[in-house]
Structures are given as structure tokens and as C-alpha cells.
Motif scaffolding. Structure first.
Motif, PDB file in Angstrom:
ATOM      1  N   ALA A  35      19.039  19.112 -60.570  1.00 55.65           N
ATOM      2  CA  ALA A  35      18.316  20.064 -59.722  1.00 55.65           C
ATOM      3  C   ALA A  35      18.105  21.396 -60.441  1.00 55.65           C
ATOM      4  O   ALA A  35      19.029  21.938 -61.033  1.00 55.65           O
ATOM      5  CB  ALA A  35      19.084  20.289 -58.425  1.00 55.65           C
ATOM      6  N   ILE A  55      11.208  17.749 -55.898  1.00 53.72           N
ATOM      7  CA  ILE A  55      11.581  19.112 -55.499  1.00 53.72           C
ATOM      8  C   ILE A  55      11.441  20.064 -56.685  1.00 53.72           C
ATOM      9  O   ILE A  55      10.888  21.155 -56.558  1.00 53.72           O
ATOM     10  CB  ILE A  55      13.015  19.134 -54.923  1.00 53.72           C
ATOM     11  N   LEU A  61      19.807  24.132 -52.547  1.00 56.64           N
ATOM     12  CA  LEU A  61      19.707  22.703 -52.285  1.00 56.64           C
ATOM     13  C   LEU A  61      21.002  22.249 -51.636  1.00 56.64           C
ATOM     14  O   LEU A  61      22.087  22.650 -52.060  1.00 56.64           O
ATOM     15  CB  LEU A  61      19.499  21.927 -53.588  1.00 56.64           C
TER      16      LEU A  61
END
Length: 179
Positions: free
Chosen positions: A119, A93, A102
Motif C-alpha cells: 500500500a 487503490i 488504509l
């Protein structure tokens, strides 16, 4: 689908005709490449001034995370089946270059925190709905191609909000906060 002023409406129109056309082009590409055929898009026939540019909510199964080429700001869900380590999916991602929001669903707190730390996105929702930053109360911004705009200073910053639904653990949220 319909007029957003009607309380019975769950899905209103996209912002304008350009957005409708852009999403329509993207849907055609997904239709050709995905495993799940899309529902049709349509322009509303009744009261076009109020409810034009409706996009039918649609889901597609795509082959891999790398097949995602654009952010879509409409009711379109792209699903990827995966197996293995969740951290590898986060890396895939991150490689896309987009980083607005997310959602993480897990009962393993250490996994949720590790994935959130890895992330490269601006908004992370753990065990809760991914929609609904409270305007004026919660920050909302992205990273990479989902950045917060042309402000020069912002380009040197990384905004990130992590929201955890503590009641999803099945306990008393007051005990977790010491209150």
C-alpha cells in the motif's frame, strides 16, 4: 448530529461552508452514479453559529475503485464489492494517487503484512479503528495527492505508520512482545 461540545453528539459539522458545499457537490455526483441513494445533507436550523454545516452520514455502493475521484473529509463512505486477490485491490487503490489512510481487517497476519507493504499510504491500521492517531505521539501523514504539505524535504520522504491490534488474534499481547 449536532454541537460537538455536547457529549451526546456523535457527528459534528464539517470545518466550514466551503467544505460543506464541496462535499454537497460530491454527494450529488455520487447520488447520480451510485447504487445506494444518499441521505440528505442539511444545514442546522438551531444555533447556526455553533452547528452549521452538518452532513448526514451517508454510504454509497460504487461500481469500482476507479470511480473514486476525490478524497472526502466528511461522513461519506464509498463501498466497492470485489472478489479475487486483495493485492489487486491495493493496486487499484494505489492507482488513484491518494494515500492518506488504509484499514485492513484480516486474521491472516502474512496477508496483512503483505498488503501493508504494497500500500502506498501514510497510515495503515490493521484490525482496529481507522480513526484516532494520537496527536503528538503517533505520526500522521500521507503520500501522493494526500501528502503532508509543501515542505521540499517531505517530497522526498515516504511516511508510513502500521498499527496492529495484536489482541485481535485472541492471544495475550504480552506474550507477543516477549514481556
Amino acid at each position: 448530529m449536532g454541537d460537538p461540545a455536547d457529549l451526546a453528539t456523535d457527528v459534528g459539522p464539517v470545518i466550514d461552508r466551503a467544505a460543506f458545499d464541496n462535499i454537497g457537490k460530491h454527494l450529488q455526483g455520487l447520488k447520480a452514479a451510485s447504487k445506494v441513494p444518499p441521505a440528505h445533507t442539511r444545514r442546522a436550523q438551531a444555533a447556526p453559529d455553533l452547528i452549521a454545516n452538518l452532513i448526514t452520514p451517508t454510504a454509497f455502493e460504487i461500481g469500482s475503485v476507479s470511480d473514486v475521484k476525490h478524497e472526502i473529509f466528511g461522513p461519506v463512505l464509498q463501498i466497492v464489492r470485489w472478489h479475487g486477490e486483495p493485492a489487486a485491490v491495493i493496486a487499484q487503490i494505489n492507482a488513484l494517487g491518494y494515500g492518506l489512510t488504509l484499514g485492513i481487517q484480516t486474521r491472516i497476519d502474512s496477508r496483512a503484512q503483505a498488503l501493508a507493504a504494497a500500500a502506498q499510504v501514510g497510515n495503515i491500521y490493521i484490525n482496529r479503528n481507522m480513526i484516532g492517531a494520537v496527536v503528538g505521539v503517533q505520526p500522521f501523514g500521507g503520500e501522493g495527492l494526500s501528502g503532508t504539505g509543501p515542505n521540499y524535504l517531505v517530497r522526498f520522504c515516504a511516511e508510513q505508520t502500521v498499527t496492529v491490534n495484536t489482541t485481535a488474534a485472541g492471544g495475550n499481547a504480552a506474550l507477543l512482545t516477549g514481556g
